[in-house]
Design a protein around this motif. Structure first.
Motif, PDB file in Angstrom:
ATOM      1  N   TYR A 174       0.826  -1.231  -0.038  1.00 24.39           N
ATOM      2  CA  TYR A 174      -0.039  -0.118   0.012  1.00 24.39           C
ATOM      3  C   TYR A 174       0.998   1.225  -0.018  1.00 24.39           C
ATOM      4  N   SER A 175       0.423   2.267  -0.063  1.00 24.94           N
ATOM      5  CA  SER A 175       1.031   3.496  -0.109  1.00 24.94           C
ATOM      6  C   SER A 175       0.615   4.100   1.446  1.00 24.94           C
ATOM      7  N   ILE A 176       1.772   4.451   2.062  1.00 20.28           N
ATOM      8  CA  ILE A 176       1.648   4.866   3.454  1.00 20.28           C
ATOM      9  C   ILE A 176       1.738   6.498   3.306  1.00 20.28           C
ATOM     10  N   LEU A 177       1.206   7.184   4.098  1.00 26.46           N
ATOM     11  CA  LEU A 177       1.140   8.917   4.246  1.00 26.46           C
ATOM     12  C   LEU A 177       1.498   9.082   5.464  1.00 26.46           C
ATOM     13  N   HIS A 178       2.723   9.760   5.841  1.00 24.53           N
ATOM     14  CA  HIS A 178       3.052  10.045   7.143  1.00 24.53           C
ATOM     15  C   HIS A 178       3.572  11.507   7.059  1.00 24.53           C
ATOM     16  N   THR A 179       3.044  12.614   7.571  1.00 23.37           N
ATOM     17  CA  THR A 179       3.214  14.025   7.460  1.00 23.37           C
ATOM     18  C   THR A 179       3.438  14.189   5.814  1.00 23.37           C
ATOM     19  N   THR A 180       4.511  14.687   5.453  1.00 24.96           N
ATOM     20  CA  THR A 180       4.522  14.771   3.864  1.00 24.96           C
ATOM     21  C   THR A 180       5.205  13.665   3.311  1.00 24.96           C
ATOM     22  N   ASN A 181       5.461  12.894   3.893  1.00 20.25           N
ATOM     23  CA  ASN A 181       6.279  11.591   3.109  1.00 20.25           C
ATOM     24  C   ASN A 181       5.292  10.501   2.752  1.00 20.25           C
ATOM     25  N   GLU A 182       5.423  10.062   1.470  1.00 19.92           N
ATOM     26  CA  GLU A 182       4.644   9.163   0.888  1.00 19.92           C
ATOM     27  C   GLU A 182       5.579   7.946   0.346  1.00 19.92           C
ATOM     28  N   GLN A 183       5.545   6.727   0.673  1.00 17.98           N
ATOM     29  CA  GLN A 183       6.227   5.685   0.182  1.00 17.98           C
ATOM     30  C   GLN A 183       5.336   4.363   0.085  1.00 17.98           C
ATOM     31  N   LYS A 184       5.808   3.372  -0.185  1.00 17.86           N
ATOM     32  CA  LYS A 184       5.407   1.849  -0.211  1.00 17.86           C
ATOM     33  C   LYS A 184       5.378   1.427   1.293  1.00 17.86           C
ATOM     34  N   ALA A 185       4.352   0.548   1.481  1.00 25.51           N
ATOM     35  CA  ALA A 185       4.585  -0.201   2.950  1.00 25.51           C
ATOM     36  C   ALA A 185       3.765  -1.289   2.784  1.00 25.51           C
ATOM     37  N   MET A 186       3.957  -2.436   3.441  1.00 34.81           N
ATOM     38  CA  MET A 186       2.962  -3.444   3.830  1.00 34.81           C
ATOM     39  C   MET A 186       2.798  -3.864   5.343  1.00 34.81           C
ATOM     40  N   VAL A 187       1.613  -4.416   5.558  1.00 32.16           N
ATOM     41  CA  VAL A 187       1.158  -4.916   6.658  1.00 32.16           C
ATOM     42  C   VAL A 187       2.056  -6.140   6.947  1.00 32.16           C
ATOM     43  N   LYS A 188       3.051  -6.216   7.832  1.00 35.83           N
ATOM     44  CA  LYS A 188       3.998  -7.407   7.890  1.00 35.83           C
ATOM     45  C   LYS A 188       3.444  -8.343   8.866  1.00 35.83           C
ATOM     46  N   GLU A 189       2.781  -7.947   9.993  1.00 38.72           N
ATOM     47  CA  GLU A 189       2.234  -8.801  10.992  1.00 38.72           C
ATOM     48  C   GLU A 189       1.020  -8.290  11.680  1.00 38.72           C
ATOM     49  N   ILE A 190       0.125  -9.177  11.859  1.00 39.68           N
ATOM     50  CA  ILE A 190      -1.044  -8.566  12.698  1.00 39.68           C
ATOM     51  C   ILE A 190      -0.597  -9.129  14.316  1.00 39.68           C
ATOM     52  N   ILE A 191      -0.357  -8.358  15.136  1.00 41.65           N
ATOM     53  CA  ILE A 191      -0.174  -8.573  16.573  1.00 41.65           C
ATOM     54  C   ILE A 191      -1.251  -9.420  17.376  1.00 41.65           C
ATOM     55  N   TYR A 192      -2.104  -8.358  17.287  1.00 42.86           N
ATOM     56  CA  TYR A 192      -3.602  -8.677  18.223  1.00 42.86           C
ATOM     57  C   TYR A 192      -4.580  -7.804  17.570  1.00 42.86           C
ATOM     58  N   LYS A 193      -5.712  -8.467  17.887  1.00 42.27           N
ATOM     59  CA  LYS A 193      -7.144  -7.576  17.502  1.00 42.27           C
ATOM     60  C   LYS A 193      -7.653  -7.353  18.663  1.00 42.27           C
ATOM     61  N   ILE A 194      -8.429  -6.356  18.768  1.00 40.58           N
ATOM     62  CA  ILE A 194      -9.164  -5.983  19.867  1.00 40.58           C
ATOM     63  C   ILE A 194     -10.583  -6.305  20.016  1.00 40.58           C
ATOM     64  N   ASP A 195     -11.162  -6.929  20.988  1.00 36.75           N
ATOM     65  CA  ASP A 195     -12.571  -7.399  21.084  1.00 36.75           C
ATOM     66  C   ASP A 195     -12.979  -5.929  21.855  1.00 36.75           C
ATOM     67  N   ILE A 196     -13.892  -5.382  20.991  1.00 38.95           N
ATOM     68  CA  ILE A 196     -14.654  -4.171  21.353  1.00 38.95           C
ATOM     69  C   ILE A 196     -15.457  -4.150  22.649  1.00 38.95           C
ATOM     70  N   ASN A 197     -16.092  -5.070  22.603  1.00 38.38           N
ATOM     71  CA  ASN A 197     -16.971  -5.556  23.926  1.00 38.38           C
ATOM     72  C   ASN A 197     -16.049  -5.536  25.373  1.00 38.38           C
ATOM     73  N   SER A 198     -15.049  -6.415  25.261  1.00 40.18           N
ATOM     74  CA  SER A 198     -14.308  -6.469  26.343  1.00 40.18           C
ATOM     75  C   SER A 198     -13.072  -5.774  26.551  1.00 40.18           C
ATOM     76  N   LEU A 199     -12.461  -5.184  25.455  1.00 38.64           N
ATOM     77  CA  LEU A 199     -11.133  -4.696  25.276  1.00 38.64           C
ATOM     78  C   LEU A 199     -10.193  -5.903  25.322  1.00 38.64           C
ATOM     79  N   ASN A 200     -10.594  -7.033  25.384  1.00 38.38           N
ATOM     80  CA  ASN A 200      -9.512  -8.110  25.571  1.00 38.38           C
ATOM     81  C   ASN A 200      -8.819  -8.345  24.115  1.00 38.38           C
ATOM     82  N   ARG A 201      -7.830  -8.960  24.146  1.00 38.30           N
ATOM     83  CA  ARG A 201      -7.035  -9.132  22.802  1.00 38.30           C
ATOM     84  C   ARG A 201      -7.353 -10.695  22.219  1.00 38.30           C
ATOM     85  N   MET A 202      -7.882 -10.374  20.974  1.00 38.07           N
ATOM     86  CA  MET A 202      -8.425 -11.560  20.146  1.00 38.07           C
ATOM     87  C   MET A 202      -7.117 -12.407  19.556  1.00 38.07           C
TER      88      MET A 202
END
Length: 417
Positions: free
Chosen positions: A336-364
């Motif tokens: 994907y293109s990642i935009l950070h301040t005025t910097n734009e370059q290519k990036a990818m989601v390397k790893e999903i560390i954990y997800k958030i359970d909205i109801n309990s705020l526990n890690r899924m």
């Protein structure tokens, strides 16, 4: 007096039919912040729809589909002023598929109004919006316990919602949470105090908004100047001029400061700070200026000028809390293109560390993709280093967005942890 008023930006959030648009309509209507032609147009539309009085929700639902369906789809911005303060309102949709719009509307807010239906109490969307407000570091949350007229203005129903929300919000990083029982439809505790709820001793909503303390969200310590463009005028009087133009994200820069250019690491001193035809001794966020240096350094858009004794982290592996906004799920190893301040370059989601359970705020437990509205801590790999601070310390240099190159859609927004 009005010109010198402090500006408060606030967003509304809540589930479908909790009365967000009606509340804003009541706020505008009772504070006499509506032009006569607007009022006449809304009265006409209300009669066509068969309403006996004015449909207050129509003051914010501007899209044709919104009016026909009776729901809010897009973020609606409204502006109004009282003798004490100026306001910008972002009315966000309640449907779960429009949670991404809530992220957009809340990103610059000083306060969040979270509406809860007194009959239904705290539900998943309430928790989702409160968690997003916490992620975005919104300092003030006002829980509007709405539709009290449908529970006979019962204090017990109000206390039940209060206890439910306090139990959940105790896990969030929110400094100030306030509760107001109200009826947006009838106007109880919106602009004027309610005669039906004598047991509530607090202030109505408008007074709370007018007197709320607003602290600046700009980091005044860490000097960060993302370069937007290089100025090389071709006129004779500026033939040797080489200025680096942009908007100061945070901190203060002064003539003579020792600076470092990131990510190259070259150092120099500030020769001048220019603003149109003026030469300034110092400049601070969020001013837009041009900076010249004593040394000729190769600098381009996306580089960052910082003070030498206060350097941000430069990294290609970044951990962020990511809100996935797109209908299509994330794809492993997709660039994907990642935009950070005025910097734009290519990036990818390397790893999903954990997800958030909205109801309990526990890690899924995680899988290999993120679906729309999911919130997760992820590791992103970029092609070149980004100059980052944590979002908690610096909103500007601690936030990123991901863009799909094929569709040019913003697919995710993230806060650096």
């Amino acid at each position: 007096m009005i010109d010198n008023n402090q500006l408060l930006r606030f967003t509304t959030a809540g589930s479908v039919d909790d009365g967000k648009s009606t509340l804003i309509g009541r706020l505008l209507y009772d504070s006499k912040s509506i032009f006569e032609d607007q009022l006449e147009a809304i009265e006409t539309t209300s009669k066509k729809k068969g309403h006996e009085g004015v449909d207050l929700a129509l003051f914010t639902d501007g899209l044709r589909d919104e009016r026909e369906q009776g729901i809010t789809i897009d973020v609606a911005y409204r502006y109004f002023t009282t003798p004490k303060r100026k306001f910008i309102i972002a009315d966000t949709p309640g449907h779960i598929q429009y949670t991404r719009n809530m992220v957009t509307g809340a990103s610059t807010a000083n306060a969040a109004l979270i509406l809860v239906d007194a009959r239904h109490g705290v539900i998943e969307q309430t928790r989702r919006h409160a968690f997003i407000a916490s992620l975005l570091q919104i300092p003030h949350i006002i829980v509007c316990v709405n539709k009290m007229d449908l529970v006979d203005f019962d204090e017990g129903a109000y206390n039940k919602v209060l206890n439910q929300f306090e139990e959940f919000s105790s896990k969030l990083l929110v400094r100030d949470v306030r509760f107001i029982p109200m009826s947006a439809l009838l106007g109880d505790n919106v602009v004027n105090r309610s005669k039906n709820m004598d047991w509530y001793q607090g202030a109505p909503l408008l007074h709370t908004l007018e007197t709320m303390h607003i602290s600046s969200d700009i980091n005044k310590v860490d000097a960060r100047f993302p370069v937007q463009t290089v100025l090389r005028p071709q006129r004779d009087e500026f033939i040797d001029y080489r200025g680096y133009a942009g908007r100061i994200s945070s901190g203060v820069f002064r003539k003579g400061d020792e600076i470092t250019v990131m990510p190259s690491g070259f150092t120099s001193k500030i020769k001048s700070i220019d603003f149109f035809d003026q030469s300034l001794e110092e400049a601070y966020a969020p001013m837009s200026v041009s900076i010249t240096l004593e040394d000729d350094i190769d600098i381009s858009r996306g580089d960052m000028i910082v003070r030498t004794k206060n350097i941000p982290e430069a990294s290609q592996d970044i951990e962020v809390m990511l809100c996935w906004l797109n209908t299509a799920p994330s794809r492993p190893r997709t660039k994907y293109s990642i935009l950070h301040t005025t910097n734009e370059q290519k990036a990818m989601v390397k790893e999903i560390i954990y997800k958030i359970d909205i109801n309990s705020l526990n890690r899924m437990q995680v899988n290999e993709e993120l679906k729309m509205n999911e919130i997760a801590k992820v590791k992103i790999r970029t092609t070149k280093p980004l100059m980052i601070d944590s979002y908690r310390e610096n909103r500007s240099t601690g936030s990123i967005i991901l863009v799909d190159d094929a569709t040019n859609e913003t697919v995710a927004a993230g806060m650096v942890v």
